[in-house]
Design a protein around this motif. Structure first.
Motif, PDB file in Angstrom:
ATOM      1  N   ALA A  25       0.817  -1.211   0.000  1.00  0.00           N
ATOM      2  CA  ALA A  25       0.000   0.000   0.000  1.00  0.00           C
ATOM      3  C   ALA A  25       0.853   1.265   0.000  1.00  0.00           C
ATOM      4  CB  ALA A  25      -0.949  -0.004   1.192  1.00  0.00           C
ATOM      5  N   ASP A  26       2.069   1.178   0.554  1.00  0.00           N
ATOM      6  CA  ASP A  26       2.962   2.346   0.554  1.00  0.00           C
ATOM      7  C   ASP A  26       3.666   2.523  -0.790  1.00  0.00           C
ATOM      8  OD1 ASP A  26       4.945   0.370   0.562  1.00  0.00           O
ATOM      9  OD2 ASP A  26       5.580   0.784   2.623  1.00  0.00           O
ATOM     10  N   GLY A  27       3.402   1.598  -1.732  1.00  0.00           N
ATOM     11  CA  GLY A  27       3.980   1.690  -3.068  1.00  0.00           C
ATOM     12  C   GLY A  27       5.426   1.264  -3.153  1.00  0.00           C
ATOM     13  N   ALA A  28       5.991   0.815  -2.043  1.00  0.00           N
ATOM     14  CA  ALA A  28       7.421   0.518  -1.993  1.00  0.00           C
ATOM     15  C   ALA A  28       7.827  -0.675  -2.859  1.00  0.00           C
ATOM     16  CB  ALA A  28       7.858   0.281  -0.550  1.00  0.00           C
ATOM     17  N   SER A  29       6.996  -1.713  -2.897  1.00  0.00           N
ATOM     18  CA  SER A  29       7.417  -2.914  -3.610  1.00  0.00           C
ATOM     19  C   SER A  29       6.254  -3.893  -3.740  1.00  0.00           C
ATOM     20  CB  SER A  29       8.561  -3.591  -2.852  1.00  0.00           C
ATOM     21  OG  SER A  29       8.130  -3.984  -1.560  1.00  0.00           O
ATOM     22  N   TRP A  30       6.520  -4.964  -4.463  1.00  0.00           N
ATOM     23  CA  TRP A  30       5.595  -6.090  -4.551  1.00  0.00           C
ATOM     24  C   TRP A  30       6.140  -7.182  -3.649  1.00  0.00           C
ATOM     25  CZ3 TRP A  30       1.199  -6.625  -7.694  1.00  0.00           C
ATOM     26  CH2 TRP A  30       0.935  -5.537  -8.527  1.00  0.00           C
TER      27      TRP A  30
END
Length: 151
Positions: A25-30
């Motif tokens: 959700a923080d967009g950092a990674s999959w």
């Protein structure tokens, strides 16, 4: 000596033997669902709780567990407000969603971990780079590959 946070992680299969991969959700990674083991909690109970919290279902079965644990270190720039662990020591589980399982990423709105997800073939995941978790992810996937391919 480095201190590692005790943790569980799940590699989740659907009925087509594709593997669940979520975008944080923080967009950092999959990545795979994972989370800390609470005081007095056994890893099996922790993975059931974590999947309920992170993907909104307990509608699955555990079909494999990595023998022992896998560790990774956090990058030096990664800081946490409430703890100072060097990384995480993880108990990995291979789970299969039941056919009618429903994933709900907003089942715990106070702490949404993933914004979206997809199911990918093992061969696709083995080509991906997961950053500082890469070695652990590939080791867990390789260990479970026979179960993934035959089930």
């Amino acid at each position: 000596m480095k201190e590692y946070r005790q943790n569980v992680a799940a590699i989740i299969l659907n009925n087509e033997n594709k593997i669940w991969l979520g975008k944080r959700a923080d967009g950092a990674s999959w990545g795979f669902p994972q989370g800390g083991i609470e005081a007095g909690e056994k890893p099996e109970a922790a993975i059931i709780r974590e999947l309920s919290e992170e993907i909104g279902t307990k509608d699955f079965e555990i079909i494999g567990q990595y023998p022992g644990t896998l560790k990774y270190d956090f990058p030096k720039e990664m800081k946490f407000p409430t703890w100072t662990y060097a990384g995480q020591e993880q108990h990995y589980f291979l789970v299969r969603l039941h056919e009618k399982a429903k994933i709900n990423l907003e089942s715990h709105p106070e702490e949404i971990e993933f914004s979206t997800y997809q199911f990918l073939a093992l061969s696709d995941l083995m080509k991906m780079d997961f950053g500082f978790k890469n070695e652990v992810y590939h080791q867990a996937l390789a260990y479970f590959s026979n179960l993934i391919e035959k089930n």
